[in-house]
Design a protein around this motif. Sequence first.
Motif, PDB file in Angstrom:
ATOM      1  N   VAL A 267       4.039  -4.497  -1.703  1.00 29.03           N
ATOM      2  CA  VAL A 267       4.472  -2.844  -1.798  1.00 29.03           C
ATOM      3  C   VAL A 267       4.519  -2.039   0.008  1.00 29.03           C
ATOM      4  O   VAL A 267       3.236  -2.222  -0.263  1.00 29.03           O
ATOM      5  CB  VAL A 267       4.247  -2.572  -2.745  1.00 29.03           C
ATOM      6  CG1 VAL A 267       4.449  -0.760  -3.355  1.00 29.03           C
ATOM      7  CG2 VAL A 267       3.928  -3.000  -4.192  1.00 29.03           C
ATOM      8  N   ASN A 268       5.437  -1.550   0.522  1.00 28.01           N
ATOM      9  CA  ASN A 268       5.851  -0.921   2.063  1.00 28.01           C
ATOM     10  C   ASN A 268       5.691   0.887   1.075  1.00 28.01           C
ATOM     11  O   ASN A 268       6.865   0.858  -0.072  1.00 28.01           O
ATOM     12  CB  ASN A 268       6.232  -1.687   2.547  1.00 28.01           C
ATOM     13  CG  ASN A 268       5.640  -3.293   2.701  1.00 28.01           C
ATOM     14  OD1 ASN A 268       4.747  -3.255   2.622  1.00 28.01           O
ATOM     15  ND2 ASN A 268       7.099  -4.178   3.212  1.00 28.01           N
ATOM     16  N   ALA A 269       4.982   1.121   1.674  1.00 22.63           N
ATOM     17  CA  ALA A 269       6.128   2.738   1.731  1.00 22.63           C
ATOM     18  C   ALA A 269       7.006   2.603   2.443  1.00 22.63           C
ATOM     19  O   ALA A 269       7.353   2.108   3.170  1.00 22.63           O
ATOM     20  CB  ALA A 269       4.800   3.449   2.509  1.00 22.63           C
TER      21      ALA A 269
END
Length: 64
Positions: A26-28
């Motif tokens: 999960v990446n911003a």
Amino acid sequence: MNHAKLTGRMAGATLAAAALGGCITVNAPEEPIVIELNVNIRQEVIYRLAEDAGNTIEDNADIF
């Protein structure tokens, strides 16, 4: 379903979940998330002012 089959399937599901757990990242986002809310509060404010003005006129009828 007997106990041995159920235990085997549960163990298999646990191993599959553990194997896939490392693949999920999960990446911003690069840009900030913008939420635009167009809310019209003008009507409520005018209504409150109109009501307050009406009460002031009623309370001080001799001034007007």
